[in-house]
Write a protein that holds these residues in place. Structure first.
Motif, PDB file in Angstrom:
ATOM      1  N   PHE B  91      50.834  43.176  48.154  1.00 16.47           N
ATOM      2  CA  PHE B  91      51.104  42.101  49.108  1.00 16.47           C
ATOM      3  C   PHE B  91      51.978  41.069  48.418  1.00 16.47           C
ATOM      4  O   PHE B  91      52.228  41.161  47.215  1.00 16.47           O
ATOM      5  N   THR B  92      52.482  40.127  49.175  1.00 14.52           N
ATOM      6  CA  THR B  92      53.219  39.020  48.561  1.00 14.52           C
ATOM      7  C   THR B  92      52.628  37.707  49.038  1.00 14.52           C
ATOM      8  O   THR B  92      51.979  37.644  50.079  1.00 14.52           O
ATOM      9  N   THR B  93      52.853  36.680  48.226  1.00 16.31           N
ATOM     10  CA  THR B  93      52.437  35.332  48.629  1.00 16.31           C
ATOM     11  C   THR B  93      53.665  34.445  48.535  1.00 16.31           C
ATOM     12  O   THR B  93      54.750  34.911  48.183  1.00 16.31           O
ATOM     13  N   ALA B  94      53.474  33.174  48.829  1.00 19.63           N
ATOM     14  CA  ALA B  94      54.596  32.237  48.735  1.00 19.63           C
ATOM     15  C   ALA B  94      55.153  32.180  47.322  1.00 19.63           C
ATOM     16  O   ALA B  94      56.326  31.875  47.118  1.00 19.63           O
ATOM     17  N   THR B  95      54.333  32.514  46.334  1.00 14.87           N
ATOM     18  CA  THR B  95      54.809  32.366  44.958  1.00 14.87           C
ATOM     19  C   THR B  95      55.065  33.673  44.233  1.00 14.87           C
ATOM     20  O   THR B  95      55.655  33.655  43.155  1.00 14.87           O
ATOM     21  N   GLY B  96      54.632  34.796  44.778  1.00 14.92           N
ATOM     22  CA  GLY B  96      54.860  36.017  44.011  1.00 14.92           C
ATOM     23  C   GLY B  96      54.336  37.269  44.675  1.00 14.92           C
ATOM     24  O   GLY B  96      54.014  37.278  45.864  1.00 14.92           O
ATOM     25  N   ALA B  97      54.266  38.324  43.860  1.00 13.54           N
ATOM     26  CA  ALA B  97      53.812  39.630  44.355  1.00 13.54           C
ATOM     27  C   ALA B  97      52.434  39.915  43.793  1.00 13.54           C
ATOM     28  O   ALA B  97      52.130  39.575  42.650  1.00 13.54           O
ATOM     29  N   GLY B  98      51.609  40.556  44.618  1.00  8.72           N
ATOM     30  CA  GLY B  98      50.250  40.846  44.187  1.00  8.72           C
ATOM     31  C   GLY B  98      49.863  42.281  44.443  1.00  8.72           C
ATOM     32  O   GLY B  98      50.563  43.035  45.124  1.00  8.72           O
ATOM     33  N   SER B  99      48.737  42.674  43.845  1.00  9.78           N
ATOM     34  CA  SER B  99      48.175  43.978  44.148  1.00  9.78           C
ATOM     35  C   SER B  99      46.665  43.868  44.118  1.00  9.78           C
ATOM     36  O   SER B  99      46.121  42.880  43.631  1.00  9.78           O
ATOM     37  N   GLY B 100      46.022  44.873  44.635  1.00  5.52           N
ATOM     38  CA  GLY B 100      44.570  44.810  44.677  1.00  5.52           C
ATOM     39  C   GLY B 100      43.948  46.109  45.139  1.00  5.52           C
ATOM     40  O   GLY B 100      44.637  47.115  45.330  1.00  5.52           O
ATOM     41  N   ILE B 101      42.655  46.061  45.275  1.00  4.25           N
ATOM     42  CA  ILE B 101      41.872  47.230  45.682  1.00  4.25           C
ATOM     43  C   ILE B 101      40.782  46.733  46.626  1.00  4.25           C
ATOM     44  O   ILE B 101      40.129  45.725  46.332  1.00  4.25           O
ATOM     45  N   PHE B 102      40.634  47.400  47.780  1.00  5.67           N
ATOM     46  CA  PHE B 102      39.448  47.075  48.590  1.00  5.67           C
ATOM     47  C   PHE B 102      38.631  48.328  48.820  1.00  5.67           C
ATOM     48  O   PHE B 102      39.134  49.444  48.692  1.00  5.67           O
ATOM     49  N   ARG B 103      37.355  48.083  49.139  1.00  8.91           N
ATOM     50  CA  ARG B 103      36.456  49.205  49.415  1.00  8.91           C
ATOM     51  C   ARG B 103      35.772  48.941  50.745  1.00  8.91           C
ATOM     52  O   ARG B 103      35.212  47.869  50.961  1.00  8.91           O
ATOM     53  N   LEU B 104      35.897  49.926  51.636  1.00  6.18           N
ATOM     54  CA  LEU B 104      35.302  49.821  52.962  1.00  6.18           C
ATOM     55  C   LEU B 104      34.051  50.680  53.016  1.00  6.18           C
ATOM     56  O   LEU B 104      34.030  51.786  52.472  1.00  6.18           O
ATOM     57  N   GLU B 105      33.044  50.166  53.649  1.00 11.95           N
ATOM     58  CA  GLU B 105      31.868  50.992  53.950  1.00 11.95           C
ATOM     59  C   GLU B 105      31.751  51.037  55.462  1.00 11.95           C
ATOM     60  O   GLU B 105      31.607  49.999  56.102  1.00 11.95           O
ATOM     61  N   HIS B 106      31.885  52.220  56.002  1.00 11.46           N
ATOM     62  CA  HIS B 106      31.833  52.397  57.461  1.00 11.46           C
ATOM     63  C   HIS B 106      32.762  51.424  58.162  1.00 11.46           C
ATOM     64  O   HIS B 106      32.401  50.761  59.123  1.00 11.46           O
ATOM     65  N   GLY B 107      33.949  51.296  57.621  1.00 16.91           N
ATOM     66  CA  GLY B 107      34.990  50.531  58.304  1.00 16.91           C
ATOM     67  C   GLY B 107      35.027  49.049  57.981  1.00 16.91           C
ATOM     68  O   GLY B 107      35.949  48.350  58.399  1.00 16.91           O
ATOM     69  N   LYS B 108      34.009  48.554  57.271  1.00 21.71           N
ATOM     70  CA  LYS B 108      34.020  47.128  56.932  1.00 21.71           C
ATOM     71  C   LYS B 108      34.123  46.934  55.420  1.00 21.71           C
ATOM     72  O   LYS B 108      33.684  47.770  54.637  1.00 21.71           O
ATOM     73  N   CYS B 109      34.668  45.783  55.042  1.00 23.11           N
ATOM     74  CA  CYS B 109      34.964  45.569  53.629  1.00 23.11           C
ATOM     75  C   CYS B 109      33.729  45.108  52.858  1.00 23.11           C
ATOM     76  O   CYS B 109      33.098  44.114  53.213  1.00 23.11           O
ATOM     77  N   ARG B 110      33.431  45.848  51.802  1.00 21.54           N
ATOM     78  CA  ARG B 110      32.347  45.431  50.906  1.00 21.54           C
ATOM     79  C   ARG B 110      32.909  44.557  49.792  1.00 21.54           C
ATOM     80  O   ARG B 110      32.372  43.509  49.491  1.00 21.54           O
ATOM     81  N   THR B 111      34.012  45.027  49.177  1.00 19.56           N
ATOM     82  CA  THR B 111      34.640  44.280  48.079  1.00 19.56           C
ATOM     83  C   THR B 111      36.151  44.317  48.237  1.00 19.56           C
ATOM     84  O   THR B 111      36.713  45.320  48.680  1.00 19.56           O
ATOM     85  N   ILE B 112      36.763  43.213  47.850  1.00 20.17           N
ATOM     86  CA  ILE B 112      38.230  43.211  47.762  1.00 20.17           C
ATOM     87  C   ILE B 112      38.630  42.443  46.511  1.00 20.17           C
ATOM     88  O   ILE B 112      38.008  41.437  46.162  1.00 20.17           O
ATOM     89  N   LEU B 113      39.614  43.001  45.809  1.00 20.71           N
ATOM     90  CA  LEU B 113      40.205  42.341  44.644  1.00 20.71           C
ATOM     91  C   LEU B 113      41.641  42.006  45.004  1.00 20.71           C
ATOM     92  O   LEU B 113      42.382  42.879  45.465  1.00 20.71           O
ATOM     93  N   THR B 114      42.021  40.747  44.847  1.00 26.03           N
ATOM     94  CA  THR B 114      43.429  40.367  45.011  1.00 26.03           C
ATOM     95  C   THR B 114      43.912  39.773  43.692  1.00 26.03           C
ATOM     96  O   THR B 114      43.226  38.949  43.088  1.00 26.03           O
ATOM     97  N   SER B 115      45.055  40.230  43.232  1.00 26.00           N
ATOM     98  CA  SER B 115      45.563  39.721  41.951  1.00 26.00           C
ATOM     99  C   SER B 115      47.047  39.423  42.060  1.00 26.00           C
ATOM    100  O   SER B 115      47.802  40.196  42.643  1.00 26.00           O
ATOM    101  N   LEU B 116      47.441  38.293  41.516  1.00 19.89           N
ATOM    102  CA  LEU B 116      48.864  37.989  41.413  1.00 19.89           C
ATOM    103  C   LEU B 116      49.436  38.794  40.250  1.00 19.89           C
ATOM    104  O   LEU B 116      48.877  38.784  39.145  1.00 19.89           O
ATOM    105  N   GLN B 117      50.521  39.491  40.487  1.00 23.76           N
ATOM    106  CA  GLN B 117      51.086  40.342  39.438  1.00 23.76           C
ATOM    107  C   GLN B 117      52.392  39.797  38.872  1.00 23.76           C
ATOM    108  O   GLN B 117      52.756  40.108  37.746  1.00 23.76           O
ATOM    109  N   SER B 118      53.102  39.022  39.660  1.00 24.40           N
ATOM    110  CA  SER B 118      54.354  38.446  39.148  1.00 24.40           C
ATOM    111  C   SER B 118      54.735  37.245  39.979  1.00 24.40           C
ATOM    112  O   SER B 118      54.283  37.102  41.125  1.00 24.40           O
ATOM    113  N   LEU B 119      55.540  36.384  39.400  1.00 24.03           N
ATOM    114  CA  LEU B 119      56.011  35.181  40.073  1.00 24.03           C
ATOM    115  C   LEU B 119      57.414  35.428  40.614  1.00 24.03           C
ATOM    116  O   LEU B 119      58.292  35.887  39.873  1.00 24.03           O
TER     117      LEU B 119
END
Lengths: 591, 591
Positions: B91-119
């Motif tokens: 994904f991108t934000t106003a300041t940079g590019a990010g990446s992450g991992i989410f985990r769905l259980e039966h269609g809903k999110c249990r965990t999500i990690l969002t990380s900024l990777q570059s400016l």
């Protein structure tokens, strides 16, 4: 969608090939080849680096070698194409594991490359087989890593002889040393400069590699993603120095090789060295010359040289242009070093004339990057072609087929940069693209000379900032300049001979004996029958990386890419001999 | 066949998530999450390292941050699973590019990690963006690479101030320095030892890393395929020294940090150093403490210490067991250093008793390799999971969910090695697996102490070669030994305190001020409410790699893996501030 058709075609062909080989049926093998066919082999079948050209040559090789090689277990690992199918494969022989690439045209083999990749029972300890690094459990006799390393280093100064001695600790010696280390071959590298990397550091100030980073990797530790495209010389020096350290090579700086003599009875060399000025003798079994792709500097004799008032140096002695500021300097030669030296002089404020004695192949760096380095590039990396696979892919095309491919490339390059070439020619610069219009790379393989990858000098020539004197021979020197055979003269306060290097067998002549040097003969070149690369056609680089006309002597060298690729096969040849694995060399004529 | 079902499920969820975010509809965002949900964020949303636990916490964060973050362009890059879907995304934000991992259980999110990777606009110059290394064309004002490097090194000794000063040149400082270098942040690393790598070299003779090579890579230059699984300390020292050189870091050895003071007006630090004995002052804007995961040695006061006839040292001062040969040595403590020191002493021929004051978590190295390092292994590499992806994958599970996973792992480990644990216990060794049976890794995160990866000491204990004294307190020292509270005594000629380290804020207290050290408070630990890790629950490593209660001060450290992973995010935080990019830190309570 992954296309399975080429894989099926490749598997069918390989099955037939394999069956014919296992039955020793040479006729059946040949039936799978086109008439105009090539089998390039690195050790797997020939214990040599050899291209068999045409069916009779292939037949003769197989009659001689097949029984002992015992190849089996052929498997296609990847295939692509349709009319022409290119397939990667693996196989095993009686002595090890191999890989290769074949290309089929309408179902028959045009080219095949077979290469030995490892020796059975002597695989490199990498990946899953990497060392543990510690003996788990307590041990009152434990020796630590640093103690073992210190002992290893001390051994050779305390009477223990290495199995292999490498003369020359530039990139070639270092990469070969790293491969041998991984194969467990006790090796000492000797280098006349003090530190690893000095062979780069000592060059002229502005030197930067002309080949891009993707082509220049060393084995085991690749340059990182932040490494510049073109490596500055001192940065390369530091990398080599680091590499020697972390690859744990035994590297003796400030050590010159004075003489070497092979004892036929003992099957060992007696090598006299001078280490930090003191004599040291080592008795290695194998001796490798890695003193550079070429031999000693070639100095052109100049008539009335003693009358010349200024200094005359060879480009190998040139390091800093600042002493030439404001002076008139003539650079003799018009290949890579001549161009680089001319720019360095110009940047230092010298008044430079380049004396061009024969035409030069010039290609703009950007053009070459874009059109000729497709398999060594960020694009290649992104499509999964790493440097080791790129090397094998490049090797899959035998030398005999390369001029045609290169001619096609250079037709496109000349069309693209037509304006550039016109401007250069307008300044009197003599251009050529080789005797058969095949361009830079073939010149590199044939003579290692006569070309320049333009990174800036050509524009200075076009702008008249570096003057060109061409199409005329030097008659003689005068106190303040040079007189030419047409009566013209130029003024010069100093002369830099950028006139290249002699063949490496001259180095061997100096260290071993003139007789051995001449028995080995010319190194490098393909036998193309073009200027400075006399026939007969040899089809591989003469005397390089393979057995020569002196037992237990090897010649290694070339740019970073060639040193990287061929060091693997040279290391395997040396390791096999150390382990007394039979290595029946197929060499119908000597190199 | 590639299964497209999880990718479709992931894309559907992400589309809804993305739409809700872009509409600023927090309710709709929350509707996509399970009640028991976790959002871990590295900078992208919070400019902090933060786990939001549960919908109210997520809602509060979004209400505060969403408008300014402006996330968009969400894309699933890889997905797997069925009932539980795991998806990687960018994904991108106003300041940079990010990446992450989410985990769905039966269609809903249990965990999500969002990380900024570059400016944006400040991406690292790697791969396609790597530097060219040469300015093509001739240039009379050319400065070469080595001249630029020399000028860069000289600048900071000639009055130019770095933007960032890193105190501590071990692995943590070096990796952070490398990241900052790539981001163009002028940085000086100061280290009290003479050479990079000495922090490893100076440790005890037999030290070898307990973590395997796949877990230990540095950024940019990974260990080669021939690197040992467990790196010997001196080899690690050489690698770090090489790394500093080729990554072109400005590294001042033999330099101690005496004091540092932040000037609120000038927004800069005044740092007094002692370099090769001479005072030097630097005025960096940002100050990083990378002096080790822990603070100064923790020395346990021993009653009647002055009466003891032999020497008493801390394990950090222990380097060579040979001086203890034939002597009786008491090792106080029973965690990693205590075990390693005990083995080293035993190997040197000492008579060793380990005084265990509290239970230890012990796991056999082989067992751990097999059962706990699946994503950092040769297998992982072969299935395409490189170390950077493995790091992100490991980070995708928030700390709150790890104990349950670890308990399950340790149930299996205890079953597998039941005999081993019985034998250890039979010698009086006190075993535990943490207050909640979650084993070694949770102890590492909570307190960084109380565990040992067995590489040999345990067998010596089982065999009675290293004696255990446990379950009783030390009463006082006597001239020739130690008396315990139950009246028992042991003889000792020397005592090694393997009693760990104080919190890092003690180092800060010593260099900046006690007031600032206490304002920052404890470093490391999760706030788990278990022994030595008091609550409240914090959910991330306290004060590490992120803003603390003192502006422009940062704390970095941990093992090689943590230093590698978090150095990226710390470097981005520092770079953003240098470039005056808005960094609204979300910190509802201070760390």
């Amino acid at each position: 969608m992954h296309d399975t058709a080429p894989a099926a075609k490749a598997a069918t062909w390989l099955a037939g090939f394999s069956k014919a080989l296992s039955e020793g049926d040479v006729e059946a093998v040949l039936a799978g080849f086109l008439d105009d066919c090539y089998w390039r082999d690195f050790l797997a079948f020939t214990w040599n680096i050899k291209t068999l050209e045409g069916k009779p040559a292939i037949a003769a090789m197989l009659e001689s070698q097949l029984a002992e090689v015992g190849p089996s277990d052929w498997k296609v690992t990847q295939a692509s194409g349709s009319d022409t199918v290119e397939a990667w494969f693996t196989f095993t022989t009686a002595t090890g594991a191999g890989s290769g690439i074949f290309r089929l045209e309408h179902g028959k083999c045009r080219t095949i490359l077979t290469s030995l990749q490892s020796l059975a029972g002597h695989e490199e300890p990498v990946g899953r087989n990497r060392p543990l690094g510690v003996r788990h459990g307590a041990d009152r006799n434990r020796t630590t890593w640093s103690e073992r390393r210190a002992a290893e280093e001390a051994a050779f100064t305390q009477g223990s002889d290495p199995y292999c001695l490498i003369i020359g600790g530039g990139q070639g010696g270092i990469m070969l040393g790293a491969r041998l280390k991984q194969l467990g071959v006790p090796t000492v590298i000797v280098e006349k400069n003090a530190r690893a990397g000095d062979s780069w550091r000592n060059r002229y100030r502005s030197l930067v590699l002309h080949d891009p980073v993707w082509y220049d990797h060393l084995p085991y530790i690749h340059f990182p993603a932040n490494w510049p495209v073109f490596t500055p010389k001192d940065k390369m020096g530091d990398w080599l120095e680091m590499y020697v350290k972390v690859m744990e090579l035994t590297y003796w700086g400030s050590t010159e090789c004075v003489s070497a003599r092979f004892d036929e009875g003992a099957r060992r060399w007696t090598v006299n060295l001078r280490r930090d000025g003191a004599p040291v003798t080592l008795r290695p079994t194998q001796l490798v010359f890695a003193t550079g792709a070429y031999g000693p500097p070639r100095i052109v004799p100049l008539k009335d040289q003693e009358s010349f008032a200024g200094e005359i140096i060879h480009s190998s002695q040139y390091s800093d242009g600042s002493v030439f500021a404001g002076r008139k300097v003539a650079v003799i030669g018009a290949a890579s070093s001549a161009h680089d030296v001319a720019v360095d002089l110009w940047e230092a404020g010298a008044d430079v004339t380049m004396i061009q004695r024969s035409p030069t192949t010039v290609v703009r760096s950007d053009t070459l990057m874009e059109m000729a380095f497709d398999i060594y590039s960020e694009d290649a990396v992104e499509r999964g072609l790493d440097v080791d696979r790129a090397d094998l892919l490049a090797a899959a095309t035998p030398f005999a087929l390369q001029p045609a491919i290169q001619r096609e490339l250079y037709d496109r390059i000349r069309a693209r940069d037509a304006g550039f070439y016109e401007q250069l020619a307008a300044r009197g610069f003599l251009l050529d693209f080789g005797p058969d219009e095949s361009g830079l790379m073939m010149k590199a393989y044939r003579t290692g000379s006569g070309y320049y990858i333009d990174v800036g000098a050509s524009q200075l020539i076009i702008d008249g900032e570096i003057r060109i004197k061409s199409g005329v021979e030097i008659d003689r020197l005068k106190p303040g300049g040079i007189r030419f055979t047409d009566g013209s003269e130029i003024e010069a306060d100093a002369i830099v001979q950028s006139t290249g290097y002699q063949s490496m067998h001259e180095v061997i002549g100096g260290i071993v004996s003139r007789e051995v040097g001449e028995r080995i003969g010319t190194c490098w070149g393909l036998g193309s029958g073009t200027r400075n690369d006399p026939g007969p056609w040899h089809g591989e680089l003469r005397n390089m990386y393979k057995p020569v006309a002196q037992e237990n002597l090897w010649i290694h060298g070339g740019n970073l890419a060639l040193s990287r690729f061929f060091s693997k096969f040279l290391a395997l040849q040396i390791k096999a001999r150390m382990e007394q694995i039979p290595t029946p060399v197929y060499a119908p004529q000597l190199n």
